[in-house]
Write an enzyme that holds these catalytic residues in place. Sequence first.
Site, mmCIF file in Angstrom:
data_model
loop_
_atom_site.group_PDB
_atom_site.id
_atom_site.type_symbol
_atom_site.label_atom_id
_atom_site.label_comp_id
_atom_site.label_asym_id
_atom_site.label_seq_id
_atom_site.Cartn_x
_atom_site.Cartn_y
_atom_site.Cartn_z
ATOM 1 N N CYS A 88 13.145 74.491 31.780
ATOM 2 C CA CYS A 88 12.675 73.192 32.354
ATOM 3 C C CYS A 88 12.374 73.377 33.766
ATOM 4 C CB CYS A 88 14.077 73.152 31.994
ATOM 5 S SG CYS A 88 14.467 71.450 33.184
ATOM 6 N N GLU A 89 11.320 72.631 33.862
ATOM 7 C CA GLU A 89 10.185 72.846 35.211
ATOM 8 C C GLU A 89 11.453 72.161 36.054
ATOM 9 O OE1 GLU A 89 7.850 68.791 35.415
ATOM 10 O OE2 GLU A 89 6.848 70.582 34.423
ATOM 11 N N HIS A 90 12.132 71.629 35.750
ATOM 12 C CA HIS A 90 13.330 70.790 37.266
ATOM 13 C C HIS A 90 14.176 71.453 37.240
ATOM 14 C CE1 HIS A 90 12.255 66.701 34.217
ATOM 15 N NE2 HIS A 90 11.807 66.851 35.486
ATOM 16 N N HIS A 91 14.829 72.899 36.744
ATOM 17 C CA HIS A 91 15.920 73.689 37.021
ATOM 18 C C HIS A 91 15.540 74.816 36.826
ATOM 19 C CE1 HIS A 91 18.032 70.056 35.930
ATOM 20 N NE2 HIS A 91 18.973 70.576 37.145
ATOM 21 N N GLN A 129 9.697 69.495 27.808
ATOM 22 C CA GLN A 129 9.696 69.610 26.084
ATOM 23 C C GLN A 129 8.629 68.201 25.792
ATOM 24 O OE1 GLN A 129 13.249 69.955 23.367
ATOM 25 N NE2 GLN A 129 11.929 68.186 21.742
ATOM 26 N N HIS A 157 18.894 72.690 25.307
ATOM 27 C CA HIS A 157 18.405 72.442 26.521
ATOM 28 C C HIS A 157 19.099 73.727 27.236
ATOM 29 C CE1 HIS A 157 14.653 70.454 26.962
ATOM 30 N NE2 HIS A 157 15.155 70.099 25.863
ATOM 31 N N CYS A 159 19.576 73.690 30.376
ATOM 32 C CA CYS A 159 20.158 72.755 31.830
ATOM 33 C C CYS A 159 21.434 71.395 31.603
ATOM 34 C CB CYS A 159 18.830 71.932 32.312
ATOM 35 S SG CYS A 159 18.211 70.958 31.519
#
Length: 199
Positions: A88-91, A129, A157, A159
Site C-alpha cells: 500500500c502506497e499510503h503506509h 488496489q 490490507h 493497514c
Amino acid sequence: MGSYKYFEEYNEEVTDNLKSNFSEILKEVGEDISREGILKTPERAAKAMQFLTSGNCQDPAAILKGAMFAEDYNDMVIIKDIELYSLCEHHILPFFGKAHIAYIPNGHIVGLSKIPRVVDVFARRLQVQERLTHDILECINTTLKPKGVAVVIEASHMCMMMRGVQKQNSVTTTSGFRGQFEKIETRNEFLKLISSDLA
C-alpha cells in the site's frame, strides 16, 4: 523498462543508500542496531524493498507482446485465483489476495503464464488496489486488443488489520470491465465461473 525476469540482482549504490536510511529509521524508533538480531536487518530491508518495487523497472506490455499468437478462438479465457502481494502506497504495508482475469480473444491469444506475470509487475510497485485493478485491465486491453477484458481483485490490507480500524476479517473487492464484459450476460457468466469450483 525491461521485460519480466526473476529479480535477484541488486544495485549496490541503491542498496547502500537504502541500508543507511533503514539504519536511521531503526534508531529513530528506539532499536539498538548493534544487537545481533538487527545487525543485518538494514541490508535485508534494502534488498526486500528493491524486490517489492521491482515492477517499476519492468514493462508489462512487453511481457504480453512477447507471447502473442494468432489463433481463431473467440470464447472466454479465464485465469483465476492468481496470488498477488503488493505494498500500500499510503503506509507501505502489504496487501495480498487473488486476482481473477478473463479476456475474449480477437485474433490473438497470449501465453497463459504471461497474465500472472503482468499481475506481478503491477503488484510490485507502491500501489492502491483500485489503481492496480485499472493498470492490469488497461494493459491487457491496450496490448492484446481483445473483444473484452475483465479483472476482479479480492485483497486483505494490513493497514486495516494491524493498525487503524484493526478489522481482521475485512476483504476489499475491486473490478473492471471492458468491451463485451460490459454486457451484463457476459459479465455474469464470468462472475459465476470465478465463484464456482469446477474441479
